[in-house]
Structure formats: C-alpha cells, structure tokens
Scaffold this motif. Structure first.
Motif, mmCIF file in Angstrom:
data_model
loop_
_atom_site.group_PDB
_atom_site.id
_atom_site.type_symbol
_atom_site.label_atom_id
_atom_site.label_comp_id
_atom_site.label_asym_id
_atom_site.label_seq_id
_atom_site.Cartn_x
_atom_site.Cartn_y
_atom_site.Cartn_z
ATOM 1 N N LEU A 48 0.832 -1.196 0.000
ATOM 2 C CA LEU A 48 0.000 0.000 0.000
ATOM 3 C C LEU A 48 0.873 1.255 0.000
ATOM 4 O O LEU A 48 0.594 2.228 -0.711
ATOM 5 C CB LEU A 48 -0.910 -0.015 1.227
ATOM 6 C CG LEU A 48 -2.021 1.018 1.294
ATOM 7 C CD1 LEU A 48 -3.101 0.698 0.276
ATOM 8 C CD2 LEU A 48 -2.620 1.057 2.694
ATOM 9 N N GLU A 49 1.954 1.226 0.783
ATOM 10 C CA GLU A 49 2.811 2.403 0.924
ATOM 11 C C GLU A 49 4.094 2.300 0.104
ATOM 12 O O GLU A 49 4.956 3.177 0.193
ATOM 13 C CB GLU A 49 3.147 2.602 2.408
ATOM 14 C CG GLU A 49 1.893 2.793 3.268
ATOM 15 C CD GLU A 49 2.201 3.105 4.714
ATOM 16 O OE1 GLU A 49 3.406 3.078 5.085
ATOM 17 O OE2 GLU A 49 1.273 3.377 5.484
ATOM 18 N N TYR A 50 4.212 1.275 -0.713
ATOM 19 C CA TYR A 50 5.423 1.075 -1.507
ATOM 20 C C TYR A 50 5.545 2.166 -2.572
ATOM 21 O O TYR A 50 4.553 2.542 -3.207
ATOM 22 C CB TYR A 50 5.377 -0.304 -2.163
ATOM 23 C CG TYR A 50 6.656 -0.710 -2.861
ATOM 24 C CD1 TYR A 50 7.716 -1.243 -2.134
ATOM 25 C CD2 TYR A 50 6.808 -0.554 -4.232
ATOM 26 C CE1 TYR A 50 8.889 -1.623 -2.769
ATOM 27 C CE2 TYR A 50 7.973 -0.926 -4.874
ATOM 28 C CZ TYR A 50 9.014 -1.459 -4.134
ATOM 29 O OH TYR A 50 10.177 -1.822 -4.772
ATOM 30 N N ASP A 51 6.748 2.662 -2.785
ATOM 31 C CA ASP A 51 6.988 3.712 -3.779
ATOM 32 C C ASP A 51 6.810 3.151 -5.183
ATOM 33 O O ASP A 51 7.637 2.387 -5.668
ATOM 34 C CB ASP A 51 8.406 4.267 -3.604
ATOM 35 C CG ASP A 51 8.684 5.448 -4.531
ATOM 36 O OD1 ASP A 51 7.828 5.760 -5.385
ATOM 37 O OD2 ASP A 51 9.760 6.051 -4.407
ATOM 38 N N GLY A 52 5.721 3.519 -5.829
ATOM 39 C CA GLY A 52 5.433 2.998 -7.166
ATOM 40 C C GLY A 52 6.454 3.391 -8.209
ATOM 41 O O GLY A 52 6.560 2.739 -9.254
ATOM 42 N N ASN A 53 7.245 4.453 -7.945
ATOM 43 C CA ASN A 53 8.280 4.836 -8.911
ATOM 44 C C ASN A 53 9.319 3.735 -9.074
ATOM 45 O O ASN A 53 9.942 3.616 -10.139
ATOM 46 C CB ASN A 53 8.970 6.127 -8.464
ATOM 47 C CG ASN A 53 8.022 7.305 -8.410
ATOM 48 O OD1 ASN A 53 7.161 7.443 -9.274
ATOM 49 N ND2 ASN A 53 8.157 8.146 -7.401
ATOM 50 N N LEU A 54 9.519 2.936 -8.039
ATOM 51 C CA LEU A 54 10.518 1.870 -8.096
ATOM 52 C C LEU A 54 10.089 0.733 -9.016
ATOM 53 O O LEU A 54 10.902 -0.134 -9.349
ATOM 54 C CB LEU A 54 10.776 1.324 -6.690
ATOM 55 C CG LEU A 54 11.284 2.343 -5.657
ATOM 56 C CD1 LEU A 54 11.418 1.697 -4.288
ATOM 57 C CD2 LEU A 54 12.613 2.942 -6.096
ATOM 58 N N LEU A 55 8.824 0.715 -9.424
ATOM 59 C CA LEU A 55 8.316 -0.357 -10.281
ATOM 60 C C LEU A 55 8.398 -0.004 -11.756
ATOM 61 O O LEU A 55 7.957 -0.772 -12.603
ATOM 62 C CB LEU A 55 6.866 -0.671 -9.901
ATOM 63 C CG LEU A 55 6.700 -1.176 -8.460
ATOM 64 C CD1 LEU A 55 5.238 -1.194 -8.059
ATOM 65 C CD2 LEU A 55 7.313 -2.564 -8.303
ATOM 66 N N TYR A 105 2.350 11.938 -7.208
ATOM 67 C CA TYR A 105 3.344 11.255 -6.383
ATOM 68 C C TYR A 105 4.720 11.892 -6.526
ATOM 69 O O TYR A 105 5.164 12.235 -7.616
ATOM 70 C CB TYR A 105 3.388 9.769 -6.732
ATOM 71 C CG TYR A 105 2.157 9.052 -6.242
ATOM 72 C CD1 TYR A 105 1.999 8.729 -4.901
ATOM 73 C CD2 TYR A 105 1.123 8.718 -7.119
ATOM 74 C CE1 TYR A 105 0.856 8.090 -4.441
ATOM 75 C CE2 TYR A 105 -0.023 8.075 -6.672
ATOM 76 C CZ TYR A 105 -0.147 7.766 -5.330
ATOM 77 O OH TYR A 105 -1.278 7.140 -4.884
ATOM 78 N N ARG A 106 5.362 12.029 -5.404
ATOM 79 C CA ARG A 106 6.608 12.802 -5.311
ATOM 80 C C ARG A 106 7.766 12.081 -5.990
ATOM 81 O O ARG A 106 7.959 10.885 -5.817
ATOM 82 C CB ARG A 106 6.940 13.058 -3.841
ATOM 83 C CG ARG A 106 7.940 14.179 -3.639
ATOM 84 C CD ARG A 106 7.950 14.641 -2.202
ATOM 85 N NE ARG A 106 8.648 13.711 -1.327
ATOM 86 C CZ ARG A 106 8.549 13.718 -0.005
ATOM 87 N NH1 ARG A 106 7.723 14.577 0.576
ATOM 88 N NH2 ARG A 106 9.223 12.872 0.730
ATOM 89 N N GLU A 107 8.513 12.852 -6.731
ATOM 90 C CA GLU A 107 9.720 12.339 -7.380
ATOM 91 C C GLU A 107 10.588 13.528 -7.776
ATOM 92 O O GLU A 107 10.109 14.484 -8.383
ATOM 93 C CB GLU A 107 9.375 11.510 -8.614
ATOM 94 C CG GLU A 107 10.573 10.853 -9.263
ATOM 95 C CD GLU A 107 10.202 9.979 -10.445
ATOM 96 O OE1 GLU A 107 11.084 9.273 -10.947
ATOM 97 O OE2 GLU A 107 9.034 10.016 -10.858
ATOM 98 N N GLY A 108 11.863 13.472 -7.432
ATOM 99 C CA GLY A 108 12.777 14.544 -7.796
ATOM 100 C C GLY A 108 13.007 15.517 -6.652
ATOM 101 O O GLY A 108 12.255 15.556 -5.673
ATOM 102 N N PRO A 109 14.044 16.363 -6.771
ATOM 103 C CA PRO A 109 14.453 17.221 -5.652
ATOM 104 C C PRO A 109 13.687 18.536 -5.533
ATOM 105 O O PRO A 109 13.752 19.184 -4.494
ATOM 106 C CB PRO A 109 15.928 17.501 -5.971
ATOM 107 C CG PRO A 109 16.006 17.449 -7.472
ATOM 108 C CD PRO A 109 15.006 16.411 -7.896
ATOM 109 N N LEU A 110 12.992 18.971 -6.568
ATOM 110 C CA LEU A 110 12.339 20.275 -6.563
ATOM 111 C C LEU A 110 10.823 20.133 -6.612
ATOM 112 O O LEU A 110 10.299 19.204 -7.230
ATOM 113 C CB LEU A 110 12.816 21.117 -7.754
ATOM 114 C CG LEU A 110 14.295 21.520 -7.730
ATOM 115 C CD1 LEU A 110 14.716 22.078 -9.075
ATOM 116 C CD2 LEU A 110 14.558 22.539 -6.635
#
Length: 660
Positions: A305-312, A434-439
């Motif tokens: 449920l809380e897994y970072d979907g970006n990693l998929l 969903y959050r991704e990246g530094p800015l």
C-alpha cells in the motif's frame, strides 16, 4: 460439490475467481470426459482436502514450469468507483513487484474508475504493461435483472459476462478482484494452465460450443425461484452452475486464494508464510478482519500500500516490448540534458512525469451552474493542517493537487477520514501527484488541479490563504454582474493580505479588515519583501472602491485571480520557488485579459515555516541564476508565440529579490 450452510473454506468467494475456474474449464467441454484432471487442494465449498501435514500447501501440488520469460500474461479486473480504484493500485503494485513477464491488464470500469486509472497508468509509464478498458455501464443490462445483496452491487456480477466481453482472440486470462495482494510471481499462477488439456487455438471454439451465456442465465433464473437475491454476487451463480456441471471445475491450490473473511479456515491452508501466493481481503471490513495471523497479513498488505510505485518503473531486460506512450520522446529529451549544467536539476524536474491519481477520495461533482467557481490550489504534506480551515471558509467546490509519497497518501487518507470537517465534504476533489525529484513541481501541480475543475470559472489560489467567508457567493455574483464569458476576457483580481499572527481573529467584512490593516494586525501581502508582486492592485484605491476597477499589468505582477476554466495553463518549467505565478499572469495579459480588481473581495495569508525551496532560493546564488535563465527562456518562447507584442515583457526579466 456445493454444500450450503457450512463455513466457507478458502475457495468460497468469487472475488478472486479465476477464469482458470471458469473460462478454461468451460473451454474443455467437448474434450474427453474420462481425461484425468489435476485435483488441487481447495474445492469451491466445504473443508479443504488435507495435504501433507493436513495443509493444502503449494508444495503438495506439482508445480509446472513457469511460462517463457517474455510470454504476455493477461489479467482481467472489474473496478468501479473511487475506493476500488485505490485498491486496484495496491494489487497492481504487488503484481509488478514479483512479475518477470509482460502484462496486459483488461479493466472493466465505470466512467469514474476509467478516468482515474487511465490517467494513472498513462503517467506511471511502467514498461511492458498494456492496459485495455471495457465499459461496465454497457454490461449492466446483462446482469441488472439478478437480485443482489452483495456490497459490491452490480459490479460483483460482471465476471459472469467476461467471456463475452474480452477480445475473441484472447485464449487465457486470470480474473482477479481488487482486494487481493500477491505474495509471489503471477507467472506461477499462469503456469497452472499447463494442467489443463486442450489446444489453445481451439479453446474459443469450445467456449462457444459450451454455450456459457445460455448456461449461466438458465441456471440463475432457476436458482432465483427459491433464492430471493444473491448474497455472494456472482459466486452464488457460479456455485449453482458448478453444482449442475461439476466437470467444469479445476480446483486450485488454496494458497492462491488465502481468504480473510470472518468465517475463513485460512490457517488450514498454510503452515509457513513461504506457502502464501495470494492474500484475499474478501470481507467488507477489509483490513479490520479478525484472524489468527491478521497482523502479519495486514503488515504485508500495508507494505505494498505504501510502496513507492516509482521503483516499479523498471525494464524487463531481454523482453522487447512497445514502450509506454511518450517514453521514447521523454528519453530523448532527457538524453539531451547536460548533467554538468548547473541548472540540470531544474531541467530534469520539468521533464519528470509524475504518477497522478485523480480524485483520490470519493467526489461528487457540483451540479452545473453557469457562474460557478472552483477554488484551485496545491499543497504538500507540511500544509495539510490548512485544509480544515479552508473548508470552513470556502463552501464551494475545490480541486486540490497534493504532492505526496505513497506512504504520505495513506496518512492523508487517514487524516481526512478522522476529520469531521473534511469527511463531510464531497465537493472537494483531491488529486495525488506522487513525489519524485528534488524540486517542488508547483506549476505541474497547479495544472493537474486546474485541469480537473468542473465549473466554468476557477479561483487560482494558494493553500496558505484563507478567503473571506463571503467570497464564494461574491465571486459568483460578480461574474454574473460583469457578464464575463463570451467575447469579454477578464481576470478578476482578489486582493491579498497577510498577518504575522498565528492566532488571528478573521475579519467578517471589508470594514473589519481595514480596521485590522490600520492597527497593524494586517498588511498588504509581501509589502516588505516583494511589493511589486501586488502593488499594481492599488490598495489605496481598493480601500475606497465600491465598483470593480481595471488595473494595468506591470512587471512581476502576480495577483490571485478568477478566470475561465479554459485559461492558459501554468508554465511547467518553473519548479521550486520563483516566478511561477508571474509567468502565468504574463500570459493572461498577452492574451488580452482585462485585470479587474473586486472591491469587496479579499484573502489573507497565514504565517508558516518557509518551504525548503524558498530557503534554497535565499541561500543559493546558483538557484537564483537558474531562475534567471528560466525566465529568459520563457520570454524567448513567449516572443515566438506572441510575436512583437511580447516585447513589453522584457522588463519582467529584471533580477527579482524574492519572487513567488
């Protein structure tokens, strides 16, 4: 065989009904009736047969070889509404985590779920995953005649018609419900097709010969003579068909459907966690079910449920597949970036495609009204506490984009459910980016919220401002009075103020606000940090104004405005802090929108800790230099689009002190 009146065992509910139990078995009709078939461990009803140690474990059953690495696996899911759309994401995460094969998802959805999931998968851009949608609304007449008391409603009956809905050239498919979590590679489940006899190219012909549609409808009508309504949705129909045609069933090992309903016998299915293949939350209580190992199952589910979907978003190496839409162009654009460029992270952030989950919570669109206004804003987790006050001040519809991690999205869900103020509002649409990246991608977030506004007009605000209590009604009346729309293009300016006090008695009228302004409890917004941002509003004139008045655009002007919903979108190159609203107002002016200040409108900024991006802007000369470079590029693009008329905006390139 079907036996009623007993506790249901692991295969009882059809919520994880596989077409292994239906489609493939039906396809075998016409084959040799004496053909020896695999008998797995779980029947559809009754106690599970005992395997080694009394458990129906996957190790007890001969596991066929896995399908070839690049074989395309087909999965069908019926999904409707906001809550089911959230559930299906966790299911998909668990599938993607273990999978080694390309997947084709066949999603039967209503309009709400299609809008959510189509956007999600388009922005998720997972390699080697195809998605097809089928209209659930068109299927309702085929099952609406069946009385049904199941909590899933008509959608719980739609698996009955899947064989007629899916493409005719589709030979095999696994059908799942949304409330399951995989604990192993779905290819292992697909491999169980090997236990069935038959030639793939002939299966569809056998399905037609079986007359499945006639069979289930005839059985359902006969059952409903004695059964007032189905309580298990399609499971009741399947059970009745199976009772008359037991040869249709090819039972599966129950570890592929470890059910967690109240009366489950799940512990008889496994002895160790390594036995588990699929966990099925087949109860209206979902994660609140009581079970001997409930905490273990719950923690396993929460992991995905809380897994970072970006990693998929990982490639399946060695499996050539068509890239997701837009992926090749994106890779080419990223490849052209210079990693040695001091502004590399700005340019990379602009190109980042964020996963977007529209209407994360149940949402009821407002009825269509010609002068209605939606408040549009964006926020991150550190501004969540602003929401309750905003809902008290603005009774109209809102479209809010939230920049969150997967784990934060679940915290937000719990926050709303626990808040009487927020949970009572169904006209607030929350869209998770969903959050991704530094800015912080501030303008991309604004564009998501703006695109989902459903009223003719939008109030483009920020989450740390509270509107006057009467502002919603006043804006609608002003739009009607000024006869906006049609040929008249106008942006209605809402004057902005700020208070340094965390404890603050909000004014209920313009007269009260002016008194607070005179006493020093209020100030015009950023009067000491960035006066040019709001000075053109002409606050001295506003004090005395009784009618809307027109002001002229000036360099670095960034008012909060009400505009038609089809206004220009925000420029996504501006990420982090600086010039993001200024650029938008420049384009409004370039399109010849009048700027009309409303004499009875106001919003007040509440104090809070500075954002990380603001701190970086203030402390980093490189950050400020990159902002200047982005402004220059923006003006070049503006000139190409609007020609000589854009020359007036050259003054906007002056170095800012603290733009917003």
């Amino acid at each position: 065989m079907l036996r009623r009146g007993r506790p249901r065992a692991l295969g009882a509910a059809a919520l994880l009904l596989l077409l292994l139990l239906l489609l493939v078995a039906l396809l075998l009709l016409g084959g040799d009736p004496e053909n020896e078939r695999l008998r797995g461990a779980a029947a559809l009803e009754g106690d599970p047969p005992a395997g080694r140690g009394g458990h129906n474990r996957s190790g007890c059953v001969l596991q066929p070889p896995l399908p070839p690495k690049c074989e395309l696996l087909h999965v069908a899911i019926v999904c409707a509404g906001h809550n089911s759309s959230r559930e299906v994401i966790t299911l998909v995460k668990s599938m993607l985590f273990y999978r080694k094969n390309p997947l084709h998802l066949h999603l039967v959805t209503d309009a709400v779920a299609k809008n959510i999931l189509e956007t999600l998968f388009h922005t998720w851009m997972v390699p080697a995953v195809r998605v097809s949608f089928y209209d659930a609304e068109a299927l309702k007449p085929q099952v609406s005649w069946i009385p049904n008391k199941h909590y899933s409603g008509l959608y719980g009956l739609m698996k009955l018609v899947l064989p007629a809905v899916l493409p005719p050239d589709l030979a095999r498919v696994i059908v799942l419900d949304t409330d399951v979590t995989f604990a192993s590679d779905i290819a292992e489940l697909w491999a169980l097709f090997a236990h069935f006899s038959g030639v793939i190219l002939l299966w569809l012909g056998r399905l037609q010969q079986a007359g499945w549609e006639h069979m289930w409808k005839l059985t359902a009508k006969r059952e409903l003579l004695t059964l007032p309504a189905t309580s298990l949705a399609d499971q009741d129909i399947f059970n009745a068909v199976i009772k008359e045609h037991p040869e249709l069933v090819q039972p599966l090992p129950c570890v592929w459907n470890v059910q967690l309903s109240d009366h489950t016998l799940a512990e008889r299915c496994y002895s160790e966690a390594s036995d588990l293949k699929v966990i099925h939350w087949n109860s209206p209580k979902k994660l609140r079910v009581k079970n001997k190992h409930a905490e273990f199952f719950r923690n396993f589910h929460l992991t995905f449920l809380e897994y970072d979907g970006n990693l998929l978003r990982r490639e399946l190496f060695g499996c050539p597949s068509q890239p997701p839409a837009g992926a090749e162009q994106l890779q080419q654009a990223l490849a052209q970036l210079d990693e040695e460029d001091a502004c590399f992270e700005f340019r990379q952030q602009r190109l980042t495609v964020h996963r977007v989950h529209l209407t994360f919570l149940p949402h009821k669109p407002p009825p269509p009204r010609p002068h209605d206004v939606t408040l549009v804003a964006q926020l991150s987790m550190d501004r969540l506490q602003m929401l309750e006050a905003l809902c008290r001040h603005w009774p109209g519809p809102m479209s809010l984009a939230l920049y969150l991690t997967d784990a934060e999205a679940q915290q937000f869900l719990r926050f709303v459910e626990a808040s009487p103020v927020l949970s009572a509002r169904q006209d607030v649409a929350y869209h998770v980016v969903y959050r991704e990246g530094p800015l912080y991608p501030v303008n991309q977030l604004r564009n998501v919220a703006l695109a989902q506004a459903l009223t003719p007009y939008v109030f483009l605000s920020d989450i740390d401002f509270l509107p006057a209590y009467s502002l919603y009604d006043y804006l609608r009346a002003s739009i009607e009075q000024l006869e906006l729309g049609g040929r008249r293009k106008a942006a209605l300016v809402v004057p902005a103020f700020e208070t340094p006090h965390y404890r603050f008695s909000f004014p209920t009228s313009k007269a009260e606000l002016l008194a607070l302004l005179d006493s020093g409890s209020l100030h015009t917004f950023r009067y000491h940090e960035w006066p040019q941002g709001h000075a053109p509003t002409d606050y001295a004139r506003w004090r005395e104004a009784r009618e809307p008045y027109r002001v002229q655009w000036a360099a670095d002007y960034e008012p909060y405005v009400v505009v038609p919903r089809d206004c220009p979108r925000y420029d996504p190159r501006f990420v982090g802090f600086g010039w993001n609203k200024v650029a938008h107002v420049v384009e409004l002016d370039a399109q010849e929108h009048e700027l009309l200040v409303l004499p009875q409108a106001f919003i007040i900024h509440l104090p809070h800790a500075p954002s990380l991006d603001l701190s970086r802007f203030r402390s980093s000369p490189t950050y400020r230099a990159c902002l200047r470079a982005l402004k220059e590029e923006f003006h070049q693009d503006l000139s190409r689009h609007y020609g000589a008329a854009a020359l007036k905006y050259l003054t906007a390139l002056q170095q800012p002190r603290s733009p917003a």
